[in-house]
Design a protein around this motif. Structure first.
Motif, PDB file in Angstrom:
ATOM      1  N   LEU A 164       0.849  -1.177   0.000  1.00 42.73           N
ATOM      2  CA  LEU A 164       0.000   0.000   0.000  1.00 42.73           C
ATOM      3  C   LEU A 164       0.892   1.235   0.000  1.00 42.73           C
ATOM      4  O   LEU A 164       1.614   1.493   0.962  1.00 42.73           O
ATOM      5  CB  LEU A 164      -0.918  -0.005   1.225  1.00 42.73           C
ATOM      6  N   ALA A 165       0.869   1.963  -1.087  1.00 48.47           N
ATOM      7  CA  ALA A 165       1.746   3.127  -1.235  1.00 48.47           C
ATOM      8  C   ALA A 165       1.198   4.321  -0.451  1.00 48.47           C
ATOM      9  O   ALA A 165       0.034   4.332  -0.012  1.00 48.47           O
ATOM     10  CB  ALA A 165       1.877   3.485  -2.708  1.00 48.47           C
ATOM     11  N   LYS A 166       2.051   5.315  -0.293  1.00 51.28           N
ATOM     12  CA  LYS A 166       1.638   6.524   0.419  1.00 51.28           C
ATOM     13  C   LYS A 166       0.598   7.298  -0.377  1.00 51.28           C
ATOM     14  O   LYS A 166      -0.286   7.941   0.176  1.00 51.28           O
ATOM     15  CB  LYS A 166       2.870   7.397   0.687  1.00 51.28           C
ATOM     16  N   GLY A 167       0.723   7.237  -1.704  1.00 52.14           N
ATOM     17  CA  GLY A 167      -0.217   7.943  -2.567  1.00 52.14           C
ATOM     18  C   GLY A 167       0.195   7.817  -4.013  1.00 52.14           C
ATOM     19  O   GLY A 167       1.094   7.054  -4.362  1.00 52.14           O
ATOM     20  N   SER A 168      -0.461   8.599  -4.862  1.00 52.90           N
ATOM     21  CA  SER A 168      -0.176   8.580  -6.292  1.00 52.90           C
ATOM     22  C   SER A 168       0.385   9.927  -6.735  1.00 52.90           C
ATOM     23  O   SER A 168       0.401  10.905  -5.968  1.00 52.90           O
ATOM     24  CB  SER A 168      -1.445   8.266  -7.087  1.00 52.90           C
ATOM     25  N   LEU A 169       0.808   9.969  -7.984  1.00 49.13           N
ATOM     26  CA  LEU A 169       1.301  11.234  -8.548  1.00 49.13           C
ATOM     27  C   LEU A 169       0.190  12.278  -8.547  1.00 49.13           C
ATOM     28  O   LEU A 169       0.456  13.475  -8.381  1.00 49.13           O
ATOM     29  CB  LEU A 169       1.814  10.990  -9.974  1.00 49.13           C
ATOM     30  N   LYS A 170      -1.037  11.841  -8.715  1.00 49.16           N
ATOM     31  CA  LYS A 170      -2.175  12.769  -8.650  1.00 49.16           C
ATOM     32  C   LYS A 170      -2.278  13.392  -7.264  1.00 49.16           C
ATOM     33  O   LYS A 170      -2.554  14.602  -7.126  1.00 49.16           O
ATOM     34  CB  LYS A 170      -3.469  12.030  -8.992  1.00 49.16           C
ATOM     35  N   ASP A 171      -2.038  12.598  -6.225  1.00 49.66           N
ATOM     36  CA  ASP A 171      -2.080  13.125  -4.858  1.00 49.66           C
ATOM     37  C   ASP A 171      -0.983  14.157  -4.634  1.00 49.66           C
ATOM     38  O   ASP A 171      -1.212  15.199  -3.984  1.00 49.66           O
ATOM     39  CB  ASP A 171      -1.940  11.985  -3.849  1.00 49.66           C
ATOM     40  N   LEU A 172       0.209  13.881  -5.167  1.00 47.07           N
ATOM     41  CA  LEU A 172       1.305  14.849  -5.045  1.00 47.07           C
ATOM     42  C   LEU A 172       0.956  16.160  -5.744  1.00 47.07           C
ATOM     43  O   LEU A 172       1.236  17.248  -5.231  1.00 47.07           O
ATOM     44  CB  LEU A 172       2.593  14.268  -5.640  1.00 47.07           C
TER      45      LEU A 172
END
Length: 671
Positions: free
Chosen positions: A119-127
């Protein structure tokens, strides 16, 4: 693991529906997103409700007009998944920690592939959304360029294997943070590649998210042409990443990039004018060229970024596109010491040097080592390095599958994709191949002196001797299915083999004692702890088995049984090393675990990757020198290990003079 109706033999190598239901709390799953091939959920483990993971579920219904009706496509997809697990050795590609596969026939024929991953911290969209909230005008240039560099290297790695993503978008680029540095990782690769086998003429089938399609695919999409679309797979992916990157850098919403891939609207030049960083503008101009022939390849995109001044807040790379220009051959001495404490003892790891031997384009494909040095090979090169970081031997080579060594004479033996074996450091030696072209050589292993072991597709293990030419001495027939693993311990003369039907066999060569055990999965890593214990890791990847060898009274009596199961919650096991019978070194994607072999049920200590900043895909223990050689995919590191003030130099086993002859091979003279 029970066999369900409709399951193929290959599917039995994977956990099934029953295992899936037992492992996850599916009642409380949370949908994270949907893609071209399925849905991704956040789930917790039933065995540990506090731990979460990401699970992608792919469901293929036979009645769909785009699916083949035969079960053969399902079997091919499973084989593709098996292959991708082996080749996805890259720090910027998401691993599958566990894969489930099964089929159902009621009410209709359905095929399921389920992928468990970190489970990643987030996606490039979140950044991007975080940057918007911070009221920035563009994405931070330093972070952006480092993300871009990581992604380009990963996509080039895939392209060199003729693998393509086909659904690149911000949601499919995930990230984590290690020491405040953003680590970008490609997600959803491997699922798309495996499911090619479910599609008719898949390579020319329209796949992807409309906003990010290349111009050719967009034109086909709006015209309703979903099949037989002629386009360059690499350059379609390049354009999709270009759209993803320009949206990220300029902090654009989806409506801002609508029609960007429509050449008639010609929106790209106006957006490029908003970019004031010359190198970023040059890169995206090349990636977003409407003309497919003129558009950048992955290599051209990497070359475009090469040489940016690190002082200006971006990258530092060597000029030139060849490996020779990109290598750094030096030993970097770094003071480093980490002591891991538990109640009774301490383990001290001290990094004594790093050897950066393969960077950028050349990702390590395999590594072996002995007391003379390290042998590492990639898609294009084989390099022999000594422990001071000097190159002993280097050759350009392709299609190399694996390597091993002979002791006398000292030679490097290579197994090639074309089913031949060859001496790599002697051009005069003729290649060796089996008399029957249909016989596949799957694995090779060092044995003793001039002998090596080869594992075949029909389950046979052959002893092959090299003396100017190759000669088959003897054949063992302990298996009936394809050999996938061979392990040989010279001191105990113990041969461990595994096949694709999940049979693990153990044979002592000097006294003919033999036993076998059927596991729940195909063995992937094997290590001998002592003459009565074996440690095994298989296709489940996050589980380690301790097997016990018990010798019985009758002449050939020996029993092999599971003594203990170690369940890991830190990703897939990448390597297992027995450090001189004192501790077991386990490298996973997230951390390093060191077990005390005297009390293996408890961890001696953990060393997390957010402290180490490396994931070790290959490890070798040089017993006589006391060196641990690790490889994170692009860098080789040499370690010295202290354990309870006693350095692990050499072995604590007493080596007695061997006078026995091998009973199972009357003429092989392996002693």
């Amino acid at each position: 693991m029970s066999k369900k109706e409709g399951d193929s033999l290959d599917a039995l190598c994977f956990p099934n529906a029953e295992d899936y239901q037992n492992d996850f709390d599916t009642a409380n799953q949370v949908l994270l997103g949907s893609g071209s091939y399925g849905q991704v959920y956040k789930m917790t483990f039933k065995s540990n409700p506090s731990q979460c993971c990401a699970v992608k579920i792919v469901q293929c219904i036979k009645q769909c007009s785009l699916l083949y009706s035969s079960k053969k496509s399902y079997d091919q997809a499973l084989k593709e998944v098996q292959m991708n697990r082996q080749i996805n050795i890259h720090p910027n590609i998401i691993y599958f920690d566990k894969i489930y596969a099964w089929s159902e026939t009621i009410p209709v024929q359905k095929y399921f592939l389920v992928f468990q991953m970190k489970l990643a911290k987030g996606s490039l969209k979140d950044l991007k959304d975080d940057e918007i909230k911070a009221t920035r005008k563009t994405f931070n240039e330093t972070s952006f360029l480092n993300i871009v560099n990581q992604l380009l290297q990963a996509f080039l790695f895939l392209q060199q294997k003729e693998l393509y993503h086909r659904d690149i978008k911000p949601e499919n680029i995930l990230y984590d943070k290690e020491n405040e540095k953003i680590i970008a990782r490609i997600a959803d690769f491997g699922v798309s590649k495996a499911l090619e086998h479910f599609k008719t003429n898949f390579k020319n089938t329209l796949v992807g998210t409309p906003l990010y399609l290349s111009p050719k695919l967009w034109e086909a999409y709006i015209n309703g042409q979903y099949n037989d679309v002629k386009h360059n797979l690499e350059k379609s992916d390049v354009f999709s990443l270009g759209v993803t990157l320009i949206q990220t850098y300029l902090l654009l919403q989806d409506q801002d990039i609508a029609g960007l891939n429509d050449q008639k609207q010609n929106k790209i030049p106006n957006l490029l004018q908003q970019i004031y960083h010359d190198k970023i503008k040059e890169l995206l101009t090349g990636m977003l060229n409407y003309d497919e022939k003129s558009r950048f390849t992955w290599q051209q995109a990497i070359n475009c970024l090469a040489g940016i001044d690190k002082m200006n807040g971006s990258l530092e790379q060597n000029q030139g596109g060849s490996l020779q220009n990109r290598e750094k051959h030096y030993a970097l001495h770094i003071p480093y010491e980490k002591t891991i404490m538990n109640k009774s003892q301490s383990i001290k790891l001290r990094k004594i040097n790093q050897i950066y031997c393969l960077e950028l384009n050349e990702i390590t494909k395999g590594q072996i080592a002995d007391d003379q040095g390290i042998i590492v090979f990639s898609e294009n090169y084989l390099i022999h390095i000594n422990f001071e970081g000097q190159i002993v031997h280097k050759t350009q080579i392709q299609n190399l599958k694996s390597v091993c060594l002979t002791e006398q004479p000292k030679k490097i033996i290579g197994l090639f994709e074309n089913n031949t074996i060859q001496v790599l450091d002697d051009e005069m030696c003729q290649p060796f191949s089996l008399p029957s072209a249909s016989q596949q050589i799957n694995v090779i292993c060092q044995m003793k002196e001039a002998n090596i072991l080869i594992g075949l597709g029909n389950g046979e293990v052959q002893v092959v001797q090299f003396d100017k030419t190759f000669k088959v001495l003897n054949t063992l027939k302990d298996h009936t299915a394809q050999i996938n693993l061979i392990y040989f311990d010279k001191l105990n003369q113990l041969l461990i083999t595994s096949d694709c039907s999940r049979i693990l066999s153990v044979r002592f060569l000097f006294n003919k004692k033999f036993s076998y055990l059927k596991l729940d999965y195909v063995a992937q890593h094997v290590e001998l702890l002592n003459d009565t214990q074996i440690v095994v890791n298989g296709q489940k990847l996050n589980e380690i088995l301790i097997l016990n060898i018990s010798h019985q009274q009758k002449e050939q009596g020996m029993k092999l049984e599971i003594k203990q199961t170690l369940s890991l919650q830190t990703g897939c096991v990448l390597s297992l090393i027995n450090l001189s019978e004192k501790c077991l070194f386990v490298s996973t994607e997230k951390e390093i675990i060191i077990y005390d072999l005297q009390s293996i049920q408890q961890d001696s200590g953990h060393l997390f990757n957010n402290e180490m900043q490396q994931t070790f895909y290959y490890c070798n223990w040089i017993r006589n020198n006391g060196y641990l050689i690790t490889n994170d995919g692009q860098r080789i590191m040499k370690w010295e290990i202290d354990y309870q003030k006693n350095q692990l130099f050499g072995t604590n086993r007493i080596v007695k003079t061997q006078t026995k002859k091998c009973c199972c091979f009357e003429s092989c003279s392996i002693m």
